[in-house]
Design a protein around this motif. Structure first.
Motif, PDB file in Angstrom:
ATOM      1  N   ARG A 104     -42.799 -50.722 -54.749  1.00  0.00           N
ATOM      2  CA  ARG A 104     -43.866 -51.227 -53.884  1.00  0.00           C
ATOM      3  C   ARG A 104     -45.143 -51.465 -54.697  1.00  0.00           C
ATOM      4  NH1 ARG A 104     -45.777 -48.747 -48.095  1.00  0.00           N
ATOM      5  NH2 ARG A 104     -47.114 -50.492 -47.555  1.00  0.00           N
ATOM      6  N   ALA A 105     -45.446 -50.570 -55.620  1.00  0.00           N
ATOM      7  CA  ALA A 105     -46.620 -50.748 -56.483  1.00  0.00           C
ATOM      8  C   ALA A 105     -46.464 -52.017 -57.313  1.00  0.00           C
ATOM      9  CB  ALA A 105     -46.804 -49.532 -57.392  1.00  0.00           C
TER      10      ALA A 105
ATOM     11  N   TYR B  20     -48.451 -45.642 -53.728  1.00  0.00           N
ATOM     12  CA  TYR B  20     -48.096 -46.889 -54.406  1.00  0.00           C
ATOM     13  C   TYR B  20     -49.365 -47.623 -54.848  1.00  0.00           C
ATOM     14  CZ  TYR B  20     -49.375 -50.004 -50.551  1.00  0.00           C
ATOM     15  OH  TYR B  20     -50.071 -50.705 -49.612  1.00  0.00           O
ATOM     16  N   ARG B  21     -50.427 -47.548 -54.042  1.00  0.00           N
ATOM     17  CA  ARG B  21     -51.688 -48.203 -54.378  1.00  0.00           C
ATOM     18  C   ARG B  21     -52.363 -47.491 -55.548  1.00  0.00           C
ATOM     19  NH1 ARG B  21     -53.528 -53.106 -54.137  1.00  0.00           N
ATOM     20  NH2 ARG B  21     -53.908 -52.581 -56.289  1.00  0.00           N
TER      21      ARG B  21
ATOM     22  N   THR C 143     -46.847 -55.145 -55.200  1.00  0.00           N
ATOM     23  CA  THR C 143     -48.274 -55.349 -54.925  1.00  0.00           C
ATOM     24  C   THR C 143     -48.949 -55.996 -56.122  1.00  0.00           C
ATOM     25  OG1 THR C 143     -48.325 -53.449 -53.423  1.00  0.00           O
ATOM     26  CG2 THR C 143     -50.426 -54.140 -54.367  1.00  0.00           C
TER      27      THR C 143
ATOM     28  N   ALA D 116     -48.010 -59.641 -56.442  1.00  0.00           N
ATOM     29  CA  ALA D 116     -48.725 -60.450 -55.457  1.00  0.00           C
ATOM     30  C   ALA D 116     -50.181 -60.674 -55.867  1.00  0.00           C
ATOM     31  CB  ALA D 116     -48.662 -59.785 -54.084  1.00  0.00           C
ATOM     32  N   GLU D 117     -50.762 -59.706 -56.547  1.00  0.00           N
ATOM     33  CA  GLU D 117     -52.153 -59.812 -56.981  1.00  0.00           C
ATOM     34  C   GLU D 117     -52.315 -60.619 -58.269  1.00  0.00           C
ATOM     35  OE1 GLU D 117     -53.318 -55.730 -57.295  1.00  0.00           O
ATOM     36  OE2 GLU D 117     -53.614 -55.523 -55.142  1.00  0.00           O
TER      37      GLU D 117
ATOM     38  N   ALA E 185     -50.516 -48.644 -58.588  1.00  0.00           N
ATOM     39  CA  ALA E 185     -50.891 -50.028 -58.904  1.00  0.00           C
ATOM     40  C   ALA E 185     -52.282 -50.070 -59.529  1.00  0.00           C
ATOM     41  CB  ALA E 185     -50.837 -50.892 -57.640  1.00  0.00           C
TER      42      ALA E 185
ATOM     43  N   ARG F  23     -58.126 -58.546 -54.925  1.00  0.00           N
ATOM     44  CA  ARG F  23     -56.906 -57.743 -54.938  1.00  0.00           C
ATOM     45  C   ARG F  23     -56.156 -57.887 -53.629  1.00  0.00           C
ATOM     46  NH1 ARG F  23     -57.504 -52.176 -57.955  1.00  0.00           N
ATOM     47  NH2 ARG F  23     -57.300 -53.117 -59.975  1.00  0.00           N
ATOM     48  N   GLN F  24     -55.648 -59.039 -53.375  1.00  0.00           N
ATOM     49  CA  GLN F  24     -54.794 -59.296 -52.233  1.00  0.00           C
ATOM     50  C   GLN F  24     -53.831 -60.392 -52.636  1.00  0.00           C
ATOM     51  OE1 GLN F  24     -57.123 -61.221 -49.026  1.00  0.00           O
ATOM     52  NE2 GLN F  24     -58.865 -60.567 -50.217  1.00  0.00           N
ATOM     53  N   ALA F  25     -52.824 -60.567 -51.852  1.00  0.00           N
ATOM     54  CA  ALA F  25     -51.814 -61.567 -52.185  1.00  0.00           C
ATOM     55  C   ALA F  25     -52.480 -62.927 -52.372  1.00  0.00           C
ATOM     56  CB  ALA F  25     -50.765 -61.639 -51.080  1.00  0.00           C
TER      57      ALA F  25
END
Length: 173
Positions: A128-129, A87-88, A132, A135-136, A91, A162-164
């Protein structure tokens, strides 16, 4: 051949049948594709995928993206788990495409179905990607309409961003 009423999941039954076939095959021989298994056993693609995953987890087969699944642990020995979750990876690739202008701000990105087919993953992996990326700050979703590229000013500017958003720490500067 399969016992749909039995106490063993269909994917485990199929993996057992494939295991016996692999025992008679040579290293490097191709294993039937998910679509072939789907047709042969009359099961859903996810069931066929799970059957192959069981064999891959046992290092009896390996998959080469775009070519198929083959008998043996792979040319480099046993397959090691991915360091970066799929998923990462999705993304990150979509973020690169957005940054490069492939997908423009306030324009839709491809659907979950399209992305799951493009990356050959389950829709949940794509979801999920996308979660993410939302959120970013890369994406936003409009209910009943789809998911769109966020305006450029909302995009993360550096890898540490690159985080929420709630988790971002800004230093005075």
């Amino acid at each position: 051949m399969l016992d749909p009423e039995g106490d063993t999941h269909l994917y485990l039954q199929i993996s057992e049948i494939l295991r016996s076939r692999i025992g008679q095959a040579a290293v490097g021989d191709q294993v039937p594709s998910e679509a072939d298994l789907q047709h042969e056993f009359g099961v859903a693609r996810t069931t066929a995928r799970r059957a192959i995953r069981v064999l891959r987890d046992e290092n009896l087969v390996h998959t080469v993206h775009g070519q198929g699944t083959f008998v043996g642990a792979g040319p480099d020995g046993p397959i090691r788990p991915r360091k970066t979750p799929m998923y990462r990876q999705i993304a990150d690739e979509l973020a690169r495409q957005i940054s490069a202008g492939t997908y423009r701000p306030r324009r839709p990105i491809p659907s979950e179905t399209t992305l799951s087919q493009r990356y050959d993953v389950a829709r949940e992996t794509v979801r999920r990607a996308m979660a993410t990326m939302r959120a970013e700050g890369w994406l936003y979703t409009v209910p009943q309409r789809g998911t769109y590229v966020a305006p450029e000013e909302r995009w993360p500017t550096a890898p540490e961003d690159r985080q929420a958003p709630a988790e971002r720490v800004r230093t005075p500067g």
